[in-house]
Design a protein around this motif. Structure first.
Motif, PDB file in Angstrom:
ATOM      1  N   PRO A   1       0.894  -1.493  -0.050  1.00 60.13           N
ATOM      2  CA  PRO A   1      -0.008  -0.072  -0.130  1.00 60.13           C
ATOM      3  C   PRO A   1       0.682   1.228  -0.088  1.00 60.13           C
ATOM      4  O   PRO A   1       0.125   2.272  -0.289  1.00 60.13           O
ATOM      5  CB  PRO A   1      -0.958  -0.197   1.420  1.00 60.13           C
ATOM      6  CG  PRO A   1      -0.937  -1.741   1.637  1.00 60.13           C
ATOM      7  CD  PRO A   1       0.313  -2.148   1.023  1.00 60.13           C
ATOM      8  N   ASN A   2       2.097   1.345   0.435  1.00 62.01           N
ATOM      9  CA  ASN A   2       2.929   2.561   0.344  1.00 62.01           C
ATOM     10  C   ASN A   2       3.728   2.779  -0.858  1.00 62.01           C
ATOM     11  O   ASN A   2       4.609   3.644  -0.949  1.00 62.01           O
ATOM     12  CB  ASN A   2       3.641   2.568   1.671  1.00 62.01           C
ATOM     13  CG  ASN A   2       4.722   1.267   1.557  1.00 62.01           C
ATOM     14  OD1 ASN A   2       4.473   0.319   1.182  1.00 62.01           O
ATOM     15  ND2 ASN A   2       5.958   1.498   2.044  1.00 62.01           N
ATOM     16  N   ASP A   3       3.558   1.739  -1.665  1.00 64.92           N
ATOM     17  CA  ASP A   3       4.134   2.027  -3.443  1.00 64.92           C
ATOM     18  C   ASP A   3       3.437   3.277  -3.840  1.00 64.92           C
ATOM     19  O   ASP A   3       2.392   3.576  -3.725  1.00 64.92           O
ATOM     20  CB  ASP A   3       3.991   0.709  -4.126  1.00 64.92           C
ATOM     21  CG  ASP A   3       4.844  -0.334  -3.606  1.00 64.92           C
ATOM     22  OD1 ASP A   3       5.718   0.113  -2.760  1.00 64.92           O
ATOM     23  OD2 ASP A   3       4.684  -1.487  -4.034  1.00 64.92           O
ATOM     24  N   ARG A   4       4.150   3.741  -4.715  1.00 65.44           N
ATOM     25  CA  ARG A   4       3.849   5.038  -5.471  1.00 65.44           C
ATOM     26  C   ARG A   4       4.644   5.076  -6.772  1.00 65.44           C
ATOM     27  O   ARG A   4       5.992   4.666  -6.860  1.00 65.44           O
ATOM     28  CB  ARG A   4       3.875   6.346  -4.916  1.00 65.44           C
ATOM     29  CG  ARG A   4       5.336   6.824  -4.354  1.00 65.44           C
ATOM     30  CD  ARG A   4       5.501   8.266  -3.834  1.00 65.44           C
ATOM     31  NE  ARG A   4       6.897   8.575  -3.633  1.00 65.44           N
ATOM     32  CZ  ARG A   4       7.595   8.099  -2.578  1.00 65.44           C
ATOM     33  NH1 ARG A   4       6.999   7.559  -1.591  1.00 65.44           N
ATOM     34  NH2 ARG A   4       8.752   8.690  -2.569  1.00 65.44           N
ATOM     35  N   GLU A   5       3.952   5.555  -7.881  1.00 66.77           N
ATOM     36  CA  GLU A   5       4.616   5.852  -9.124  1.00 66.77           C
ATOM     37  C   GLU A   5       3.938   7.257  -9.657  1.00 66.77           C
ATOM     38  O   GLU A   5       3.020   7.179 -10.311  1.00 66.77           O
ATOM     39  CB  GLU A   5       4.616   4.567 -10.395  1.00 66.77           C
ATOM     40  CG  GLU A   5       5.173   5.071 -11.715  1.00 66.77           C
ATOM     41  CD  GLU A   5       6.317   5.311 -11.661  1.00 66.77           C
ATOM     42  OE1 GLU A   5       7.017   5.762 -10.817  1.00 66.77           O
ATOM     43  OE2 GLU A   5       6.876   5.314 -12.918  1.00 66.77           O
ATOM     44  N   ASN A   6       4.702   8.258  -9.424  1.00 64.42           N
ATOM     45  CA  ASN A   6       4.260   9.620  -9.879  1.00 64.42           C
ATOM     46  C   ASN A   6       4.933  10.048 -10.897  1.00 64.42           C
ATOM     47  O   ASN A   6       6.265  10.177 -10.875  1.00 64.42           O
ATOM     48  CB  ASN A   6       4.305  10.706  -8.432  1.00 64.42           C
ATOM     49  CG  ASN A   6       3.484  10.089  -7.175  1.00 64.42           C
ATOM     50  OD1 ASN A   6       2.361   9.448  -7.639  1.00 64.42           O
ATOM     51  ND2 ASN A   6       3.945  10.556  -6.142  1.00 64.42           N
ATOM     52  N   GLU A   7       4.412  10.214 -12.094  1.00 68.91           N
ATOM     53  CA  GLU A   7       4.986  10.922 -13.220  1.00 68.91           C
ATOM     54  C   GLU A   7       4.127  12.117 -13.621  1.00 68.91           C
ATOM     55  O   GLU A   7       3.134  12.176 -14.004  1.00 68.91           O
ATOM     56  CB  GLU A   7       4.934   9.783 -14.347  1.00 68.91           C
ATOM     57  CG  GLU A   7       5.537   8.576 -13.969  1.00 68.91           C
ATOM     58  CD  GLU A   7       5.505   7.444 -15.185  1.00 68.91           C
ATOM     59  OE1 GLU A   7       6.597   7.246 -15.618  1.00 68.91           O
ATOM     60  OE2 GLU A   7       4.293   7.263 -15.551  1.00 68.91           O
ATOM     61  N   ASN A   8       5.118  13.173 -14.220  1.00 69.56           N
ATOM     62  CA  ASN A   8       4.536  14.356 -14.912  1.00 69.56           C
ATOM     63  C   ASN A   8       5.354  14.679 -16.360  1.00 69.56           C
ATOM     64  O   ASN A   8       6.668  14.307 -16.068  1.00 69.56           O
ATOM     65  CB  ASN A   8       4.996  15.515 -14.129  1.00 69.56           C
ATOM     66  CG  ASN A   8       4.049  15.652 -12.787  1.00 69.56           C
ATOM     67  OD1 ASN A   8       2.942  15.506 -12.758  1.00 69.56           O
ATOM     68  ND2 ASN A   8       4.745  15.728 -11.555  1.00 69.56           N
ATOM     69  N   THR A   9       4.602  14.646 -17.182  1.00 74.53           N
ATOM     70  CA  THR A   9       5.220  14.524 -18.543  1.00 74.53           C
ATOM     71  C   THR A   9       4.586  15.749 -19.362  1.00 74.53           C
ATOM     72  O   THR A   9       3.346  16.081 -19.403  1.00 74.53           O
ATOM     73  CB  THR A   9       4.712  13.435 -19.393  1.00 74.53           C
ATOM     74  OG1 THR A   9       5.238  12.274 -18.785  1.00 74.53           O
ATOM     75  CG2 THR A   9       5.621  13.362 -20.659  1.00 74.53           C
ATOM     76  N   TYR A  10       5.338  16.690 -20.114  1.00 72.07           N
ATOM     77  CA  TYR A  10       4.777  17.520 -20.941  1.00 72.07           C
ATOM     78  C   TYR A  10       5.702  17.517 -22.424  1.00 72.07           C
ATOM     79  O   TYR A  10       6.909  16.990 -22.314  1.00 72.07           O
ATOM     80  CB  TYR A  10       5.171  19.093 -20.372  1.00 72.07           C
ATOM     81  CG  TYR A  10       6.429  19.562 -20.228  1.00 72.07           C
ATOM     82  CD1 TYR A  10       7.193  19.978 -21.317  1.00 72.07           C
ATOM     83  CD2 TYR A  10       7.149  19.523 -19.279  1.00 72.07           C
ATOM     84  CE1 TYR A  10       8.372  20.595 -21.355  1.00 72.07           C
ATOM     85  CE2 TYR A  10       8.473  19.992 -19.101  1.00 72.07           C
ATOM     86  CZ  TYR A  10       9.143  20.400 -20.187  1.00 72.07           C
ATOM     87  OH  TYR A  10      10.414  20.815 -20.004  1.00 72.07           O
ATOM     88  N   MET A  11       4.761  17.601 -23.604  1.00 77.99           N
ATOM     89  CA  MET A  11       5.238  18.080 -24.704  1.00 77.99           C
ATOM     90  C   MET A  11       4.785  19.166 -25.393  1.00 77.99           C
ATOM     91  O   MET A  11       3.713  19.402 -25.352  1.00 77.99           O
ATOM     92  CB  MET A  11       4.730  16.474 -25.647  1.00 77.99           C
ATOM     93  CG  MET A  11       5.513  15.305 -24.961  1.00 77.99           C
ATOM     94  SD  MET A  11       4.855  13.912 -25.837  1.00 77.99           S
ATOM     95  CE  MET A  11       3.289  13.543 -25.222  1.00 77.99           C
ATOM     96  N   VAL A  12       5.546  20.244 -25.713  1.00 79.80           N
ATOM     97  CA  VAL A  12       5.322  21.427 -26.282  1.00 79.80           C
ATOM     98  C   VAL A  12       6.122  21.481 -27.537  1.00 79.80           C
ATOM     99  O   VAL A  12       7.316  21.219 -27.584  1.00 79.80           O
ATOM    100  CB  VAL A  12       5.590  22.372 -25.130  1.00 79.80           C
ATOM    101  CG1 VAL A  12       6.965  22.565 -24.799  1.00 79.80           C
ATOM    102  CG2 VAL A  12       5.135  23.835 -25.930  1.00 79.80           C
TER     103      VAL A  12
END
Length: 821
Positions: free
Chosen positions: A353-364
């Motif tokens: 339960p304490n696992d995480r995968e946080n991703e932020n992606t941008y393409m401009v």
């Protein structure tokens, strides 16, 4: 908010009070639109300017606009590749006014970069930019292209690339990730070989982003290096974003379904100025969904604006941005006991339960197209991609735990913990000239261009890893267990080595998925060294046409510079270069039926870390490939239905595979050669104006042709099924008591697959049945999708029996969509 509330009030009104007759003060406009050769012009936009109302012509070129208020109006008739017509008229109450039009071709509207949007609302796409650096009819491209339009994605209720590709011939999933097999070769979003509007990029890989901002997803089959640089020999994936339209269209959709799925999508487009010199489009997406997989979820936000500026008929400028924020857990797949695929449930995931995968992606991106003269134009585009990852995960160590004698304990999966933070930035520039000229009876379309691309992992990327077995003093860990040195390890009461991270007990799943005290684990710091690469490339291409013959000749030179341990004292720099020719021939047997043949080459350098890493056993030669392909393409039923068939042979040399030597996880070996050959068939479009279909079949024999290990010769490539087939069809009832009702149904088949060249493990074939029902009333559509109707148990891919990727069981999705002007 007030505007939003008013739209929902309109939505409810449209559901409860459908308009069944003309208002007493209104009339009707109808007529036909044709081309100068007296052929019907379908999918032509008919817009009533003051009211922002409109329609499109059908397969016979006919249109009809009901409930037109009496008085003076202006009608605008427009279509991609045709000159726009405006017509003023007067109408009185109860009048039926017939207006017919002839559209002339407007060659100026053909784009050298994709800036203004596609107006068609069907499964079929007439042209593409992916294969020729300019808008080209798919019939005239001497290479196979598969695509899926936004209309098909909406009809199937799919928003993930892995679900979309089931419609392509020769394409299947490799894992849950943004990870595909094309013509027997792996293509993944982690490598900088995917395309975004024809520009090189990569995705977050671990989680497939939403596709609601896409106009279409397309695959150029075979090596694409002559156009785009290093790429997989199987093909290249291009994500084409929705572009602004010069007519107002708006839609809001809400979906609810299995696995606690909630999804909201919005799409707004139209002119931003009265003279339509500035067009806009805004796509928004929100998703909050759980999964049939234990402890898995997805929370996604997508914001994708696009602007097109057309100051005059010769200049087009475009801006595109896609921002995706993803909050989830990383799913490393299902593990089974021994070789029994049915020993654990498909819901099993090894997360906590304490696992995480946080991703932020941008393409401009910015793009410019300028018509310099009647014969010469210039196009340029710049794309920047940014990626940020914050990962904490419990995952398998890709092995079972060891007992005192070093033998595997088949119900205990060896575990490890990763915590990782990193960023990645990708920059690409592409500039090219298009020149049209005739030399006698031969027409030339010349392209001369330059590409620059780079990718950088900046300082600060790092990873903590806990794995292996505890040492005898319990003060640290040893990476692997060696029973000959048993005295060096901490042992339990049974004499087995104690793992650094508790093993996952497949016979006691729920206990293994609980929170763990990770403070007791021993971590090692694995610094991810800064890395940087860049490439410079120049290319020239000529497309010649003489009567029914077309010949495409191209040559690209690429110089690749790669750094490992970038900007450090132990920096390593490597260079490689290649000449990449491309030749294609097209012959028109009759109008709308072409045959073609092509020869293309591919090139993919091993990166610096692989080339110079002594632990990998290098240096290694670059990957080199070539393809021969012949096929036929046709448009039938007045252009409504497109057909492509292809036969191909691809050869790749210098292929690397893990050596699988105990204690040397980085060691690679050069297998030698891989050959992939097969046949593909695709059909896309409409059989009648109300009956749409897409179908495909592919046979692929992709195998190791050269290897120092004799038994490997002839072994099928991992996750490369020999047979793939798919069909989907939708039919709408257009008249009578059931007008507005529609039905969709389809199946997709994937053959048996090997999971590795070194293992006898495989996953079985499967066939899925999917269905849908639609009801459209006024501006509202209700839609229900049922997937895997028979509840088939299957796996979409995998690496081995510790990392299997099962497909979803029977599930449902209900969608309400409201469209308005």
């Amino acid at each position: 908010m007030k505007s939003l509330y008013s739209h929902f009030i309109l939505l409810i009104a449209a559901l409860l009070i459908p308009v069944l007759s003309f208002a007493q003060n209104a009339g009707m406009i109808k007529g036909s639109v044709s081309t100068p050769d007296n052929k019907p012009a379908e999918f032509i936009s008919i817009s009533l300017q003051a009211s922002h109302r409109g329609t499109m012509t059908n397969a016979k070129g006919e249109y009809q606009l009901d409930n037109v208020s009496s008085g003076s109006h202006q009608l605008t008739i427009s279509g991609v590749g045709y000159q726009t017509i405006s017509k003023s008229f007067n109408i009185v109450a109860g009048q039926i006014l017939e207006l017919n039009f002839i559209l002339n071709e407007d060659k100026q509207q053909l784009q050298t970069v994709e800036i203004t949007g596609r107006k068609e609302r069907t499964y079929k796409t007439k042209s593409t930019f992916i294969g020729n650096k300019t808008q080209t009819d798919i019939l005239d491209l001497p290479q196979s292209v598969s695509y899926v339009s936004k209309e098909l994605m909406a009809d199937q209720g799919i928003v993930r690339t892995g679900d979309v590709v089931k419609n392509f011939s020769g394409v299947s999933q490799f894992t849950f990730y943004d990870d595909l097999t094309i013509r027997g070769f792996r293509v993944n979003g982690q490598s900088n070989t995917q395309l975004f509007n024809g520009m090189r990029t990569s995705t977050g890989f671990w989680k497939q982003p939403l596709t609601n901002y896409l106009e279409r997803l397309e695959v150029l089959k075979g090596p694409a290096s002559a156009l785009y640089g290093n790429a997989s020999p199987g093909g290249v994936v291009n994500r084409v974003t929705k572009k602004p339209l010069d007519e107002t269209r708006k839609s809001i959709g809400i979906s609810l379904g299995s696995f606690d799925t909630f999804r909201a999508l919005a799409d707004f487009t139209g002119p931003a100025t009265k003279d339509s010199t500035l067009l806009y489009r805004l796509n928004l997406g929100y998703e909050d969904a759980n999964s049939f997989r234990d402890l898995q979820f997805d929370k996604n936000v997508v914001v994708a604006p696009s602007l097109s500026f057309l100051p005059d008929r010769k200049t087009r400028i475009n801006f595109d941005l896609v921002y995706n924020s993803s909050r989830s857990r990383l799913d490393r797949g299902q593990s089974v006991i021994g070789d029994d695929l049915n020993s654990t449930p498909i819901s099993l995931a090894l997360s906590t339960p304490n696992d995480r995968e946080n991703e932020n992606t941008y393409m401009v991106s910015f793009s410019l197209s300028r018509q310099l003269t009647d014969k010469l134009s210039f196009s340029a585009a710049y794309l920047k991609t940014g990626y940020d990852e914050d990962l904490y995960e419990h995952r398998s160590a890709n092995a079972y735990a060891s007992d005192a004698n070093g033998k595997q304990i088949s119900n205990m999966v060896a575990m490890q913990i990763f915590t990782r933070k990193r960023k990645r930035y990708i920059d690409n520039f592409s500039g090219f000239f298009n020149y049209k000229e005739n030399t006698g009876p031969i027409e030339h379309k010349l392209v001369l261009g330059y590409d620059f691309g780079s990718e950088k992992t900046p300082v600060g990327a790092s990873q903590l890893t806990a794995s292996g077995y505890r040492n005898a003093a319990n003060t640290g860990f040893i990476a692997t267990y060696n029973p000959a040195n048993k005295q060096n390890y901490l042992l339990d009461k049974n004499g087995n080595p104690v793992p650094n991270v508790p093993s996952f007990d497949l016979t006691n799943i729920r206990a293994s998925q609980q929170l763990q005290d990770d403070s007791k684990a021993f971590f090692s710091v694995a610094s991810i060294a800064p890395a940087y690469y860049y490439l410079n490339a120049g290319y020239a291409q000529d497309q010649l046409r003489w009567n029914r013959f077309q010949v495409l000749v191209g040559l690209r030179y690429e110089y690749y510079t790669d750094f490992s341990n970038y900007a450090a004292r132990n920096e390593v720099k490597t260079n490689s270069h290649a000449w990449l020719p491309r030749v294609g021939v097209v012959y028109s047997i009759i109008n709308n039926l072409n045959i073609y043949g092509s020869y293309v080459t591919g090139y993919n350098p091993q990166n610096a870390a692989t080339l110079a890493n002594p632990n990998a056993g290098g240096p290694f030669k670059p990957l080199e490939s070539n393809m021969q392909e012949i096929g036929a393409k046709g448009d039938f039923l007045n252009g409504r239905l497109g057909l492509t068939t292809a036969v191909y042979r691809i050869k790749q040399n210098n292929v690397l595979y893990p050596a699988n030597v105990t204690g040397q996880p980085d060691l690679l070996r050069q297998v030698g050669g891989v050959i992939s050959k097969g046949i593909e068939f695709d059909v896309t479009g409409r059989i009648t104006p109300y009956w749409s279909v897409i179908a495909s079949y592919a046979y692929n024999r992709s195998y190791i042709s050269e290897s120092p290990v004799a038994k490997e010769v002839g072994v099928q490539n991992p996750n490369a099924p020999r047979n793939l087939a798919n069909i989907w069809t939708r039919y709408n009832i257009s008249a009578g008591a059931f007008r507005g009702v529609g039905f969709g149904a389809g199946t997709n088949y994937v053959g048996k697959r090997n999971l590795s060249i070194n293992l006898t493990q495989s996953i079985p074939e499967y066939m899925l049945v999917n269905a849908a029902a639609y009801y459209t009333v006024g501006k509202v559509q209700l839609q229900l999708n049922a997937n895997n109707v028979t509840g088939k148990k299957y796996w979409v891919g995998g690496y081995d029996y510790i990392r299997l990727f099962p497909g979803a069981p029977r599930n449902y999705l209900a969608t309400l969509t409201y469209t308005f002007n």
